[in-house]
Design a protein around this motif. Structure first.
Motif, PDB file in Angstrom:
ATOM      1  N   UNK A  70       0.810  -1.206   0.000  1.00 16.91           N
ATOM      2  CA  UNK A  70       0.000   0.000   0.000  1.00 16.91           C
ATOM      3  C   UNK A  70       0.849   1.265   0.000  1.00 16.91           C
ATOM      4  N   UNK A  71       1.975   1.212   0.699  1.00 13.16           N
ATOM      5  CA  UNK A  71       2.882   2.363   0.662  1.00 13.16           C
ATOM      6  C   UNK A  71       3.438   2.572  -0.746  1.00 13.16           C
ATOM      7  N   UNK A  72       3.748   1.447  -1.420  1.00 14.33           N
ATOM      8  CA  UNK A  72       4.241   1.535  -2.796  1.00 14.33           C
ATOM      9  C   UNK A  72       3.173   2.121  -3.712  1.00 14.33           C
ATOM     10  N   UNK A  73       1.921   1.720  -3.524  1.00 14.07           N
ATOM     11  CA  UNK A  73       0.843   2.260  -4.342  1.00 14.07           C
ATOM     12  C   UNK A  73       0.637   3.747  -4.081  1.00 14.07           C
ATOM     13  N   UNK A  74       0.742   4.163  -2.838  1.00 18.39           N
ATOM     14  CA  UNK A  74       0.604   5.584  -2.527  1.00 18.39           C
ATOM     15  C   UNK A  74       1.722   6.390  -3.178  1.00 18.39           C
ATOM     16  N   UNK A  75       2.920   5.808  -3.227  1.00 17.04           N
ATOM     17  CA  UNK A  75       4.041   6.488  -3.881  1.00 17.04           C
ATOM     18  C   UNK A  75       3.773   6.632  -5.378  1.00 17.04           C
ATOM     19  N   UNK A  76       3.246   5.582  -5.999  1.00 12.26           N
ATOM     20  CA  UNK A  76       2.915   5.643  -7.422  1.00 12.26           C
ATOM     21  C   UNK A  76       1.853   6.706  -7.673  1.00 12.26           C
ATOM     22  N   UNK A  77       0.823   6.738  -6.827  1.00 10.28           N
ATOM     23  CA  UNK A  77      -0.241   7.722  -7.001  1.00 10.28           C
ATOM     24  C   UNK A  77       0.267   9.144  -6.842  1.00 10.28           C
ATOM     25  N   UNK A  78       1.259   9.334  -6.002  1.00  7.24           N
ATOM     26  CA  UNK A  78       1.813  10.676  -5.811  1.00  7.24           C
ATOM     27  C   UNK A  78       2.642  11.133  -7.012  1.00  7.24           C
ATOM     28  N   UNK A  79       3.041  10.186  -7.878  1.00  7.31           N
ATOM     29  CA  UNK A  79       3.900  10.513  -9.015  1.00  7.31           C
ATOM     30  C   UNK A  79       3.180  10.471 -10.359  1.00  7.31           C
ATOM     31  N   UNK A  80       1.984   9.891 -10.416  1.00  9.57           N
ATOM     32  CA  UNK A  80       1.381   9.571 -11.709  1.00  9.57           C
ATOM     33  C   UNK A  80       1.051  10.813 -12.544  1.00  9.57           C
ATOM     34  N   UNK A  81       0.513  11.867 -11.939  1.00  9.08           N
ATOM     35  CA  UNK A  81       0.175  13.073 -12.695  1.00  9.08           C
ATOM     36  C   UNK A  81       1.424  13.732 -13.258  1.00  9.08           C
ATOM     37  N   UNK A  82       2.464  13.829 -12.442  1.00  7.21           N
ATOM     38  CA  UNK A  82       3.717  14.423 -12.911  1.00  7.21           C
ATOM     39  C   UNK A  82       4.319  13.581 -14.032  1.00  7.21           C
ATOM     40  N   UNK A  83       4.295  12.259 -13.863  1.00  2.00           N
ATOM     41  CA  UNK A  83       4.860  11.369 -14.878  1.00  2.00           C
ATOM     42  C   UNK A  83       4.141  11.523 -16.211  1.00  2.00           C
ATOM     43  N   UNK A  84       2.832  11.678 -16.162  1.00  3.52           N
ATOM     44  CA  UNK A  84       2.067  11.856 -17.398  1.00  3.52           C
ATOM     45  C   UNK A  84       2.411  13.189 -18.049  1.00  3.52           C
ATOM     46  N   UNK A  85       2.490  14.247 -17.237  1.00  3.63           N
ATOM     47  CA  UNK A  85       2.786  15.580 -17.767  1.00  3.63           C
ATOM     48  C   UNK A  85       4.185  15.652 -18.370  1.00  3.63           C
ATOM     49  N   UNK A  86       5.118  14.893 -17.820  1.00  4.48           N
ATOM     50  CA  UNK A  86       6.506  14.943 -18.280  1.00  4.48           C
ATOM     51  C   UNK A  86       6.845  13.859 -19.298  1.00  4.48           C
ATOM     52  N   UNK A  87       5.858  13.130 -19.765  1.00  3.42           N
ATOM     53  CA  UNK A  87       6.073  12.167 -20.832  1.00  3.42           C
ATOM     54  C   UNK A  87       6.817  10.909 -20.433  1.00  3.42           C
ATOM     55  N   UNK A  88       6.693  10.502 -19.177  1.00  5.10           N
ATOM     56  CA  UNK A  88       7.393   9.300 -18.736  1.00  5.10           C
ATOM     57  C   UNK A  88       6.697   8.012 -19.188  1.00  5.10           C
ATOM     58  N   UNK A  89       5.421   8.099 -19.545  1.00  6.53           N
ATOM     59  CA  UNK A  89       4.732   6.926 -20.071  1.00  6.53           C
ATOM     60  C   UNK A  89       5.024   6.832 -21.567  1.00  6.53           C
TER      61      UNK A  89
END
Length: 367
Positions: free
Chosen positions: A99-118
């Motif tokens: 769950x901590x790992x999932x919370x970390x992913x959720x905290x990064x997902x918007x930034x990752x999308x905006x910066x083209x990491x996907x």
């Protein structure tokens, strides 16, 4: 059943503190409680059937305060995926770390999308008869700023639960449209690329207009992009699905049914939805060599062809699998036997190595 301590937290959430000697005893007491609750009868004779979910934290120290214990039990309950009449989960270190790992992913997902990491990795699709490249599937990968590639199983299920998959699916469709347009501009002859669409997107009434808008803005001919939806999406709401397919067909976008045979298969469903390509799940391919399984595969392909539906087999990894699928008339194959998922640069090299003439390219974009 008596408990040393109980407390109502919300209208439908309770905390119980129970004594026990073994886990088996604890589960017996919990089961006894569930049976008691589900045999409650009102004065009018109505029986209530409750759907119960429980997170269980086994206290390992007398110094634990009630708030900490309740928090850990709540964390355990969050891990329950398939709720039946009664479901429970125990708290442990693995649960907490997940769950901590999932919370970390959720905290990064918007930034990752905006910066083209996907990014998109492209897995080639080949015709079984000519053994020639005829298309690809775009698979999402997360390439972090440190160049570490995060595999989709670590984030896609989470994004499906929290709704972020809708943004990611749109982004991937736009990414593939731009990439295909770029390859056309460079003089390459792209093959049709299919992009996955989550069933969650189907409940957005504007989804088709948005996808069509993305396609038109990119300038890409519709023949160079397709959409893949999982079999479960077709099963959940046929009327919505048919409306989506009809709108996509009007602009020339073809639709694939992905993961066929994973649990919701229905022959009637094939009659009720106007799909273009059926993707035979890897679980069928893995069973090639078993006589009964081979008969099922052969008949699925025959049925699909009788309905003018083409068939792609996923997860083809061996020569024996390929030869069987070729011999029973499967149209296309996808899997490690011919090609692994690869980044855009590598797939562009593959396109350059393929020999195409004008008539062949036109025919493939219509497949």
């Amino acid at each position: 059943m008596k408990a040393k301590y109980w407390r109502m937290v919300f209208a439908d959430t309770f905390i119980f503190l129970l004594r026990f000697d073994t886990r088996d005893e604890l589960l017996w007491r919990i089961n006894d409680l569930c049976l008691y609750l589900n045999h409650y009868i009102t004065k009018s004779g109505q029986v209530y059937k409750l759907s119960l979910s429980m997170g269980i934290y086994e206290v390992d120290g007398e110094t634990d305060d009630i708030v900490s214990m309740a928090d850990r039990a709540y964390i355990a309950r969050q891990t329950i995926k398939n709720k039946g009449d009664t479901a429970w989960a125990f708290y442990d270190g693995a649960v907490r770390d997940k769950l901590l790992h999932e919370k970390e992913i959720e905290s990064q997902m918007e930034r990752a999308l905006a910066e083209g990491e996907f990014i998109a990795y492209y897995q080639p699709k080949y015709s079984t008869k000519e053994q020639r490249l005829i298309g690809a599937e775009a698979l999402v990968r997360w390439r972090r700023s440190d160049d570490v590639i995060v595999p989709p199983y670590q984030f896609v299920p989470l994004f499906e639960r929290n709704g972020f998959i809708n943004k990611l699916d749109r982004y991937m469709f736009e990414l593939v449209c731009r990439q295909q347009t770029l390859w056309l501009g460079e003089g390459l002859a792209p093959v049709p690329i299919s992009v996955n669409m989550s069933r969650m997107c189907l409940y957005d009434p504007h989804i088709v207009d948005e996808y069509i808008g993305i396609l038109e803005e990119s300038g890409l001919p519709a023949a160079y992009v397709k959409l893949e939806l999982t079999e479960s999406a077709f099963f959940e709401n046929t009327s919505i699905m048919n409306g989506v397919i009809e709108a996509l067909h009007k602009v020339g976008i073809k639709v694939l049914m992905d993961d066929f045979g994973t649990g919701y298969s229905s022959m009637m469903m094939l009659k009720n939805v106007d799909i273009d390509v059926l993707k035979l799940d890897k679980s069928f391919v893995d069973d090639i060599g078993d006589e009964r399984s081979e008969k099922i595969i052969s008949n699925i392909i025959y049925l699909a062809h009788s309905l003018q539906i083409e068939v792609t087999a996923e997860g083809v990894e061996t020569k024996a699998q390929f030869e069987f699928l070729r011999d029973v008339g499967c149209d296309y194959i996808q899997g490690y036997y011919f090609g692994k998922p690869q980044p855009a640069e590598a797939f562009a090299d593959l396109l350059q190595k393929e020999t195409w003439n004008g008539s062949d390219a036109d025919a493939d974009t219509k497949s």
